[in-house]
Scaffold this active site. Structure first.
Site, PDB file in Angstrom:
ATOM      1  N   SER A   1     -19.235 -24.010   0.843  1.00 13.34           N
ATOM      2  CA  SER A   1     -18.659 -24.651  -0.346  1.00 13.34           C
ATOM      3  C   SER A   1     -18.181 -26.041   0.039  1.00 13.34           C
ATOM      4  CB  SER A   1     -17.442 -23.869  -0.856  1.00 13.34           C
ATOM      5  OG  SER A   1     -17.824 -22.674  -1.451  1.00 13.34           O
TER       6      SER A   1
ATOM      7  N   GLU B   1     -13.674 -29.552   0.430  1.00 14.79           N
ATOM      8  CA  GLU B   1     -13.174 -28.590   1.414  1.00 14.79           C
ATOM      9  C   GLU B   1     -13.674 -29.002   2.794  1.00 14.79           C
ATOM     10  OE1 GLU B   1     -13.993 -24.392   0.542  1.00 14.79           O
ATOM     11  OE2 GLU B   1     -14.145 -24.012   2.675  1.00 14.79           O
TER      12      GLU B   1
ATOM     13  N   TYR C   1     -12.986  -8.115  -6.693  1.00 15.81           N
ATOM     14  CA  TYR C   1     -13.726  -9.356  -6.975  1.00 15.81           C
ATOM     15  C   TYR C   1     -15.011  -9.029  -7.744  1.00 15.81           C
ATOM     16  CZ  TYR C   1     -15.264 -14.130  -6.070  1.00 15.81           C
ATOM     17  OH  TYR C   1     -15.660 -15.431  -6.206  1.00 15.81           O
TER      18      TYR C   1
ATOM     19  N   ARG D   1      -7.045 -22.188   1.171  1.00 17.26           N
ATOM     20  CA  ARG D   1      -7.699 -23.072   2.152  1.00 17.26           C
ATOM     21  C   ARG D   1      -6.697 -24.047   2.770  1.00 17.26           C
ATOM     22  NH1 ARG D   1     -11.022 -19.867   0.794  1.00 17.26           N
ATOM     23  NH2 ARG D   1     -13.249 -20.232   0.433  1.00 17.26           N
TER      24      ARG D   1
HETATM   25  N1  EPU Z   1     -20.209 -19.728 -11.406  1.00 20.76           N
HETATM   26  C1  EPU Z   1     -21.042 -20.379 -12.291  1.00 20.76           C
HETATM   27  N2  EPU Z   1     -22.282 -20.722 -11.832  1.00 20.76           N
HETATM   28  C2  EPU Z   1     -22.719 -20.407 -10.581  1.00 20.76           C
HETATM   29  C3  EPU Z   1     -21.882 -19.749  -9.694  1.00 20.76           C
HETATM   30  C4  EPU Z   1     -20.616 -19.412 -10.121  1.00 20.76           C
HETATM   31  O1  EPU Z   1     -20.684 -20.667 -13.406  1.00 20.76           O
HETATM   32  O2  EPU Z   1     -23.861 -20.757 -10.257  1.00 20.76           O
HETATM   33  C5  EPU Z   1     -18.870 -19.349 -11.883  1.00 20.76           C
HETATM   34  C6  EPU Z   1     -18.891 -17.913 -12.340  1.00 20.76           C
HETATM   35  O3  EPU Z   1     -18.097 -17.795 -13.488  1.00 20.76           O
HETATM   36  C7  EPU Z   1     -18.255 -17.176 -11.162  1.00 20.76           C
HETATM   37  C8  EPU Z   1     -17.278 -18.216 -10.633  1.00 20.76           C
HETATM   38  O4  EPU Z   1     -17.926 -19.473 -10.853  1.00 20.76           O
HETATM   39  O5  EPU Z   1     -17.624 -16.018 -11.552  1.00 20.76           O
HETATM   40  C9  EPU Z   1     -16.911 -18.057  -9.175  1.00 20.76           C
HETATM   41  O6  EPU Z   1     -18.104 -18.132  -8.384  1.00 20.76           O
HETATM   42  P1  EPU Z   1     -18.209 -17.386  -6.971  1.00 20.76           P
HETATM   43  O7  EPU Z   1     -17.840 -15.979  -7.140  1.00 20.76           O
HETATM   44  O8  EPU Z   1     -19.533 -17.703  -6.394  1.00 20.76           O
HETATM   45  O9  EPU Z   1     -17.025 -18.024  -6.100  1.00 20.76           O
HETATM   46  P2  EPU Z   1     -16.564 -19.524  -5.876  1.00 20.76           P
HETATM   47  O10 EPU Z   1     -15.170 -19.669  -6.387  1.00 20.76           O
HETATM   48  O11 EPU Z   1     -17.559 -20.450  -6.446  1.00 20.76           O
HETATM   49  C10 EPU Z   1     -15.444 -19.038  -3.597  1.00 20.76           C
HETATM   50  C11 EPU Z   1     -15.357 -19.661  -2.232  1.00 20.76           C
HETATM   51  C12 EPU Z   1     -16.543 -19.261  -1.361  1.00 20.76           C
HETATM   52  C13 EPU Z   1     -16.629 -17.743  -1.308  1.00 20.76           C
HETATM   53  C14 EPU Z   1     -16.756 -17.217  -2.742  1.00 20.76           C
HETATM   54  C15 EPU Z   1     -16.804 -15.715  -2.806  1.00 20.76           C
HETATM   55  C16 EPU Z   1     -14.178 -21.758  -2.507  1.00 20.76           C
HETATM   56  C17 EPU Z   1     -14.289 -23.242  -2.543  1.00 20.76           C
HETATM   57  N3  EPU Z   1     -15.324 -21.104  -2.347  1.00 20.76           N
HETATM   58  O12 EPU Z   1     -16.537 -19.635  -4.283  1.00 20.76           O
HETATM   59  O13 EPU Z   1     -16.270 -19.741  -0.045  1.00 20.76           O
HETATM   60  O14 EPU Z   1     -17.729 -17.315  -0.527  1.00 20.76           O
HETATM   61  O15 EPU Z   1     -15.606 -17.655  -3.501  1.00 20.76           O
HETATM   62  O16 EPU Z   1     -15.549 -15.196  -2.623  1.00 20.76           O
HETATM   63  O17 EPU Z   1     -13.083 -21.234  -2.620  1.00 20.76           O
HETATM   64  C18 EPU Z   1     -16.630 -21.553   1.482  1.00 20.76           C
HETATM   65  O18 EPU Z   1     -15.410 -21.740   1.475  1.00 20.76           O
HETATM   66  O19 EPU Z   1     -17.418 -22.251   2.195  1.00 20.76           O
HETATM   67  C19 EPU Z   1     -17.190 -20.515   0.641  1.00 20.76           C
HETATM   68  C20 EPU Z   1     -18.479 -20.319   0.572  1.00 20.76           C
END
Ligand code: EPU
Length: 307
Positions: free
Chosen positions: A205, A303, A165, A135
Protein backbone atom coordinates in the site's frame (compact mmCIF):
# COMPACT_ATOMS: atom_id res chain seq x y z
CA UNK A 1 25.35 -4.41 18.98
CA UNK A 2 29.12 -3.83 18.96
CA UNK A 3 29.04 -3.58 15.13
CA UNK A 4 26.18 -1.10 15.32
CA UNK A 5 28.03 1.12 17.81
CA UNK A 6 31.11 1.03 15.62
CA UNK A 7 29.09 1.98 12.51
CA UNK A 8 27.42 4.87 14.36
CA UNK A 9 30.80 6.12 15.60
CA UNK A 10 32.16 5.93 12.05
CA UNK A 11 29.22 8.05 10.84
CA UNK A 12 29.75 10.60 13.60
CA UNK A 13 33.48 10.97 12.97
CA UNK A 14 32.84 11.42 9.25
CA UNK A 15 29.73 13.61 9.79
CA UNK A 16 27.60 11.24 7.74
CA UNK A 17 23.83 11.13 7.95
CA UNK A 18 22.61 7.67 9.03
CA UNK A 19 19.71 5.69 7.62
CA UNK A 20 18.60 2.46 9.31
CA UNK A 21 17.45 -0.20 6.85
CA UNK A 22 15.35 -3.25 7.65
CA UNK A 23 14.18 -5.32 4.68
CA UNK A 24 13.63 -2.28 2.43
CA UNK A 25 10.11 -3.44 1.51
CA UNK A 26 8.43 -0.14 2.40
CA UNK A 27 10.98 2.21 0.84
CA UNK A 28 11.31 4.07 -2.42
CA UNK A 29 14.74 5.40 -3.36
CA UNK A 30 14.62 8.34 -5.75
CA UNK A 31 18.34 9.03 -5.53
CA UNK A 32 21.48 7.76 -3.85
CA UNK A 33 21.51 8.31 -0.09
CA UNK A 34 24.30 10.77 0.76
CA UNK A 35 25.37 9.08 4.00
CA UNK A 36 25.72 5.73 5.75
CA UNK A 37 23.01 3.09 5.41
CA UNK A 38 23.14 0.54 8.21
CA UNK A 39 21.24 -2.67 7.54
CA UNK A 40 20.13 -4.41 10.71
CA UNK A 41 20.95 -8.11 10.55
CA UNK A 42 20.46 -9.05 14.20
CA UNK A 43 19.16 -12.62 14.26
CA UNK A 44 17.76 -15.02 16.83
CA UNK A 45 14.38 -16.39 17.87
CA UNK A 46 14.52 -17.20 21.56
CA UNK A 47 11.78 -18.40 23.89
CA UNK A 48 12.08 -16.55 27.20
CA UNK A 49 8.90 -17.64 29.00
CA UNK A 50 6.49 -20.49 28.48
CA UNK A 51 3.27 -20.96 30.46
CA UNK A 52 0.09 -22.99 29.92
CA UNK A 53 -1.59 -20.04 28.28
CA UNK A 54 1.10 -18.09 26.45
CA UNK A 55 4.72 -18.05 25.24
CA UNK A 56 7.04 -15.07 25.23
CA UNK A 57 9.61 -14.79 22.44
CA UNK A 58 12.53 -12.43 21.95
CA UNK A 59 13.25 -11.98 18.25
CA UNK A 60 16.20 -10.20 16.60
CA UNK A 61 15.29 -7.11 14.56
CA UNK A 62 16.87 -8.55 11.40
CA UNK A 63 14.79 -11.74 11.34
CA UNK A 64 12.38 -12.09 8.42
CA UNK A 65 8.84 -11.30 9.57
CA UNK A 66 7.02 -14.00 7.65
CA UNK A 67 9.47 -16.79 8.50
CA UNK A 68 8.80 -15.94 12.15
CA UNK A 69 5.01 -16.02 11.56
CA UNK A 70 5.34 -19.39 9.81
CA UNK A 71 7.37 -20.84 12.66
CA UNK A 72 5.02 -19.59 15.40
CA UNK A 73 1.91 -20.80 13.55
CA UNK A 74 3.70 -24.16 13.15
CA UNK A 75 4.16 -24.27 16.93
CA UNK A 76 0.41 -23.77 17.45
CA UNK A 77 0.72 -20.19 18.70
CA UNK A 78 -1.66 -17.49 17.60
CA UNK A 79 -2.07 -13.75 17.26
CA UNK A 80 -0.03 -13.40 14.07
CA UNK A 81 -1.80 -15.54 11.49
CA UNK A 82 -3.75 -12.62 9.94
CA UNK A 83 -0.40 -10.86 9.39
CA UNK A 84 0.93 -13.68 7.21
CA UNK A 85 2.97 -13.06 4.06
CA UNK A 86 3.83 -9.41 4.75
CA UNK A 87 7.36 -8.77 3.44
CA UNK A 88 9.99 -7.20 5.69
CA UNK A 89 11.92 -7.67 8.92
CA UNK A 90 10.88 -7.86 12.58
CA UNK A 91 12.41 -4.43 13.25
CA UNK A 92 10.60 -2.78 10.33
CA UNK A 93 7.33 -4.44 11.34
CA UNK A 94 7.62 -3.06 14.90
CA UNK A 95 8.46 0.46 13.69
CA UNK A 96 5.65 0.49 11.16
CA UNK A 97 3.02 -1.26 13.32
CA UNK A 98 2.13 -3.46 10.37
CA UNK A 99 -1.53 -4.35 10.11
CA UNK A 100 -3.77 -6.46 7.92
CA UNK A 101 -7.14 -8.18 8.10
CA UNK A 102 -8.15 -6.69 11.45
CA UNK A 103 -4.89 -7.41 13.28
CA UNK A 104 -1.98 -5.14 14.16
CA UNK A 105 1.43 -6.26 15.39
CA UNK A 106 1.10 -3.90 18.39
CA UNK A 107 -1.51 -6.25 19.92
CA UNK A 108 1.12 -8.98 20.49
CA UNK A 109 4.18 -6.84 21.30
CA UNK A 110 5.14 -6.71 24.99
CA UNK A 111 8.23 -4.49 24.71
CA UNK A 112 11.01 -3.49 22.33
CA UNK A 113 14.76 -3.39 23.03
CA UNK A 114 16.41 -0.48 21.30
CA UNK A 115 19.77 1.20 20.99
CA UNK A 116 19.18 4.71 22.30
CA UNK A 117 21.54 7.06 20.48
CA UNK A 118 20.92 9.82 23.03
CA UNK A 119 21.81 7.64 26.04
CA UNK A 120 24.41 5.68 24.07
CA UNK A 121 23.22 2.23 25.17
CA UNK A 122 20.53 -0.44 25.14
CA UNK A 123 17.12 0.46 26.60
CA UNK A 124 13.88 -1.53 26.92
CA UNK A 125 10.72 0.35 25.92
CA UNK A 126 7.52 -1.10 27.38
CA UNK A 127 4.40 -1.38 25.25
CA UNK A 128 2.59 1.53 26.96
CA UNK A 129 5.44 3.84 25.94
CA UNK A 130 5.58 2.69 22.30
CA UNK A 131 2.60 4.98 21.43
CA UNK A 132 1.24 2.62 18.82
CA UNK A 133 -1.40 3.92 16.38
CA UNK A 134 -2.44 3.22 12.81
CA UNK A 135 0.90 2.60 11.01
CA UNK A 136 2.44 4.72 13.74
CA UNK A 137 4.79 4.31 16.72
CA UNK A 138 7.26 6.26 18.86
CA UNK A 139 9.97 5.16 16.40
CA UNK A 140 8.49 7.05 13.47
CA UNK A 141 8.91 10.30 15.40
CA UNK A 142 12.39 9.53 16.76
CA UNK A 143 14.25 8.21 13.72
CA UNK A 144 17.47 9.87 14.91
CA UNK A 145 17.23 8.34 18.36
CA UNK A 146 16.04 4.72 18.54
CA UNK A 147 17.28 1.69 16.62
CA UNK A 148 15.28 -1.49 17.19
CA UNK A 149 17.49 -4.39 18.34
CA UNK A 150 14.90 -7.01 19.27
CA UNK A 151 11.17 -7.33 19.87
CA UNK A 152 9.45 -9.21 22.71
CA UNK A 153 6.21 -10.92 21.66
CA UNK A 154 3.57 -12.40 23.93
CA UNK A 155 1.72 -15.07 21.95
CA UNK A 156 -1.43 -16.79 23.25
CA UNK A 157 -1.75 -20.56 23.09
CA UNK A 158 -5.52 -20.51 22.84
CA UNK A 159 -6.57 -19.80 19.27
CA UNK A 160 -9.36 -17.23 19.03
CA UNK A 161 -9.93 -16.62 15.33
CA UNK A 162 -10.17 -12.98 14.29
CA UNK A 163 -12.43 -13.24 11.22
CA UNK A 164 -14.36 -9.99 11.55
CA UNK A 165 -12.62 -8.32 8.59
CA UNK A 166 -14.85 -8.43 5.50
CA UNK A 167 -12.37 -10.43 3.36
CA UNK A 168 -12.09 -13.15 6.02
CA UNK A 169 -15.77 -13.52 6.98
CA UNK A 170 -16.30 -16.55 4.73
CA UNK A 171 -14.08 -18.56 7.10
CA UNK A 172 -16.66 -18.18 9.88
CA UNK A 173 -18.51 -21.08 8.19
CA UNK A 174 -15.51 -23.43 8.32
CA UNK A 175 -16.14 -26.52 10.48
CA UNK A 176 -12.49 -26.70 11.50
CA UNK A 177 -10.41 -23.57 11.90
CA UNK A 178 -6.81 -23.28 13.10
CA UNK A 179 -4.21 -20.54 12.86
CA UNK A 180 -2.56 -22.57 10.06
CA UNK A 181 -5.82 -22.60 8.07
CA UNK A 182 -6.19 -18.84 8.51
CA UNK A 183 -2.59 -18.33 7.38
CA UNK A 184 -3.15 -20.42 4.25
CA UNK A 185 -6.32 -18.51 3.35
CA UNK A 186 -4.73 -15.11 3.98
CA UNK A 187 -2.00 -16.20 1.55
CA UNK A 188 -4.61 -16.96 -1.10
CA UNK A 189 -6.39 -13.62 -0.58
CA UNK A 190 -3.12 -11.68 -0.74
CA UNK A 191 -2.09 -13.49 -3.93
CA UNK A 192 -5.20 -12.08 -5.62
CA UNK A 193 -4.66 -8.52 -4.36
CA UNK A 194 -0.92 -8.12 -4.82
CA UNK A 195 1.20 -8.44 -7.93
CA UNK A 196 3.97 -11.00 -8.42
CA UNK A 197 6.99 -9.51 -6.66
CA UNK A 198 9.34 -11.27 -9.10
CA UNK A 199 8.11 -9.26 -12.09
CA UNK A 200 6.72 -6.12 -10.46
CA UNK A 201 8.26 -3.56 -8.16
CA UNK A 202 5.97 -2.53 -5.32
CA UNK A 203 6.12 -1.41 -1.70
CA UNK A 204 2.58 -2.63 -0.92
CA UNK A 205 0.00 0.00 0.00
CA UNK A 206 1.56 3.28 -1.04
CA UNK A 207 -1.13 5.47 0.56
CA UNK A 208 -2.48 5.38 4.09
CA UNK A 209 -6.18 5.42 4.78
CA UNK A 210 -6.82 9.09 5.62
CA UNK A 211 -7.81 10.00 9.18
CA UNK A 212 -10.22 12.92 9.05
CA UNK A 213 -12.46 14.97 11.36
CA UNK A 214 -15.83 13.29 11.99
CA UNK A 215 -17.58 16.18 10.22
CA UNK A 216 -15.50 15.58 7.06
CA UNK A 217 -16.33 11.86 7.23
CA UNK A 218 -20.03 12.66 7.61
CA UNK A 219 -19.90 14.90 4.59
CA UNK A 220 -18.17 12.17 2.55
CA UNK A 221 -20.71 9.58 3.73
CA UNK A 222 -23.60 11.77 2.66
CA UNK A 223 -22.12 12.01 -0.84
CA UNK A 224 -20.88 8.39 -1.01
CA UNK A 225 -23.06 6.30 1.36
CA UNK A 226 -21.08 3.07 0.92
CA UNK A 227 -17.59 4.50 1.62
CA UNK A 228 -15.97 2.35 4.38
CA UNK A 229 -15.49 4.46 7.49
CA UNK A 230 -13.85 3.27 10.73
CA UNK A 231 -13.83 4.87 14.22
CA UNK A 232 -10.47 6.14 15.41
CA UNK A 233 -11.38 8.58 18.23
CA UNK A 234 -14.65 10.35 19.19
CA UNK A 235 -13.95 13.15 16.72
CA UNK A 236 -11.83 11.25 14.18
CA UNK A 237 -12.66 8.69 11.51
CA UNK A 238 -10.58 6.69 9.05
CA UNK A 239 -11.81 6.53 5.46
CA UNK A 240 -10.89 3.95 2.84
CA UNK A 241 -8.29 5.34 0.44
CA UNK A 242 -8.86 2.38 -1.91
CA UNK A 243 -12.55 3.33 -2.17
CA UNK A 244 -11.67 6.98 -2.85
CA UNK A 245 -9.16 6.04 -5.58
CA UNK A 246 -11.42 3.42 -7.15
CA UNK A 247 -15.04 4.51 -6.75
CA UNK A 248 -14.71 8.30 -6.43
CA UNK A 249 -11.69 9.12 -8.61
CA UNK A 250 -11.89 6.17 -11.00
CA UNK A 251 -8.13 5.65 -10.75
CA UNK A 252 -7.98 1.87 -10.19
CA UNK A 253 -5.70 0.48 -12.90
CA UNK A 254 -4.71 4.01 -13.95
CA UNK A 255 -1.15 4.11 -15.22
CA UNK A 256 1.45 6.22 -16.91
CA UNK A 257 4.37 4.53 -18.63
CA UNK A 258 5.44 1.67 -16.41
CA UNK A 259 3.81 3.01 -13.21
CA UNK A 260 0.31 1.92 -12.31
CA UNK A 261 -2.25 1.75 -9.51
CA UNK A 262 -2.67 -2.02 -9.45
CA UNK A 263 -5.87 -3.27 -11.08
CA UNK A 264 -6.76 -5.52 -8.11
CA UNK A 265 -5.96 -3.04 -5.29
CA UNK A 266 -5.52 0.64 -6.13
CA UNK A 267 -3.45 1.44 -3.00
CA UNK A 268 -0.67 -0.66 -4.49
CA UNK A 269 1.59 1.36 -6.77
CA UNK A 270 3.38 -0.93 -9.19
CA UNK A 271 6.57 -0.51 -11.18
CA UNK A 272 5.91 -2.85 -14.11
CA UNK A 273 8.88 -5.13 -14.76
CA UNK A 274 10.98 -2.64 -12.75
CA UNK A 275 11.17 -0.34 -15.79
CA UNK A 276 10.11 2.98 -14.24
CA UNK A 277 12.68 5.30 -12.68
CA UNK A 278 12.25 7.08 -9.32
CA UNK A 279 11.29 10.47 -10.75
CA UNK A 280 8.53 8.88 -12.87
CA UNK A 281 7.11 7.16 -9.81
CA UNK A 282 7.22 10.30 -7.66
CA UNK A 283 5.54 12.50 -10.28
CA UNK A 284 2.88 9.80 -10.75
CA UNK A 285 2.25 9.75 -6.97
CA UNK A 286 2.03 13.57 -6.88
CA UNK A 287 -0.49 13.50 -9.73
CA UNK A 288 -2.65 10.87 -8.00
CA UNK A 289 -2.63 12.84 -4.72
CA UNK A 290 -3.53 16.03 -6.59
CA UNK A 291 -6.44 14.36 -8.41
CA UNK A 292 -7.78 13.04 -5.08
CA UNK A 293 -7.42 16.47 -3.46
CA UNK A 294 -9.17 18.27 -6.34
CA UNK A 295 -12.04 15.79 -6.28
CA UNK A 296 -12.53 15.33 -2.52
CA UNK A 297 -10.49 17.92 -0.59
CA UNK A 298 -8.69 15.01 1.11
CA UNK A 299 -4.90 14.95 1.28
CA UNK A 300 -3.62 11.38 0.91
CA UNK A 301 -0.45 10.63 2.82
CA UNK A 302 2.20 8.13 1.76
CA UNK A 303 2.85 5.06 3.87
CA UNK A 304 5.99 4.32 1.88
CA UNK A 305 9.10 6.22 2.99
CA UNK A 306 10.70 8.07 0.08
CA UNK A 307 14.40 8.89 0.07
N1 EPU B 1 -11.98 -0.98 -2.14
C1 EPU B 1 -12.46 -0.50 -3.34
N2 EPU B 1 -11.82 -0.91 -4.47
C2 EPU B 1 -10.78 -1.79 -4.45
C3 EPU B 1 -10.30 -2.28 -3.25
C4 EPU B 1 -10.91 -1.86 -2.09
O1 EPU B 1 -13.38 0.28 -3.38
O2 EPU B 1 -10.27 -2.11 -5.53
C5 EPU B 1 -12.65 -0.55 -0.91
C6 EPU B 1 -13.66 -1.60 -0.50
O3 EPU B 1 -14.80 -0.96 -0.01
C7 EPU B 1 -12.93 -2.34 0.63
C8 EPU B 1 -12.09 -1.23 1.24
O4 EPU B 1 -11.73 -0.39 0.14
O5 EPU B 1 -13.80 -2.90 1.53
C9 EPU B 1 -10.85 -1.70 1.97
O6 EPU B 1 -10.02 -2.43 1.05
P1 EPU B 1 -9.03 -3.58 1.57
O7 EPU B 1 -9.79 -4.54 2.38
O8 EPU B 1 -8.29 -4.09 0.39
O9 EPU B 1 -8.06 -2.83 2.60
P2 EPU B 1 -7.27 -1.46 2.50
O10 EPU B 1 -7.77 -0.56 3.58
O11 EPU B 1 -7.34 -0.93 1.13
C10 EPU B 1 -5.47 -2.16 4.22
C11 EPU B 1 -3.98 -2.07 4.39
C12 EPU B 1 -3.27 -3.22 3.67
C13 EPU B 1 -3.84 -4.54 4.18
C14 EPU B 1 -5.35 -4.54 3.92
C15 EPU B 1 -6.02 -5.79 4.43
C16 EPU B 1 -3.45 0.28 4.60
C17 EPU B 1 -2.87 1.48 3.94
N3 EPU B 1 -3.50 -0.82 3.85
O12 EPU B 1 -5.78 -1.90 2.86
O13 EPU B 1 -1.90 -3.15 4.05
O14 EPU B 1 -3.23 -5.64 3.53
O15 EPU B 1 -5.94 -3.42 4.61
O16 EPU B 1 -6.15 -5.74 5.79
O17 EPU B 1 -3.84 0.36 5.75
C18 EPU B 1 0.26 -2.32 3.40
O18 EPU B 1 0.25 -1.63 4.43
O19 EPU B 1 1.25 -2.33 2.60
C19 EPU B 1 -0.89 -3.14 3.09
C20 EPU B 1 -0.95 -3.84 1.99
Amino acid sequence: MYDLKEALEFAEINTLEVFILGGGSNLLFLKDFPGLIIQINISGIEIIEDTDTYSVYKVGAGENWDLFVEEMVGRGLSGLENLSFIPGTIGGAAVQNIGAYGQEISSIIESVNVFDRVKGGEVKIEKKDLVYGYRDSIFKHNTDRYIVLSVIFNLPKEFVPNLSYSDLKYMQDFKVITSAIVRKNVGEIRAKKFPDLNTTGTAGSFFMNPIVEATVAQDMQSKYPDIPCYDVAPTQKKLSAAYILDKICNLKGYGEGFVQLYQNQPLVVTNIEFNAIGSEISSFIAKVKDTVFQKTGIKLESEVITI
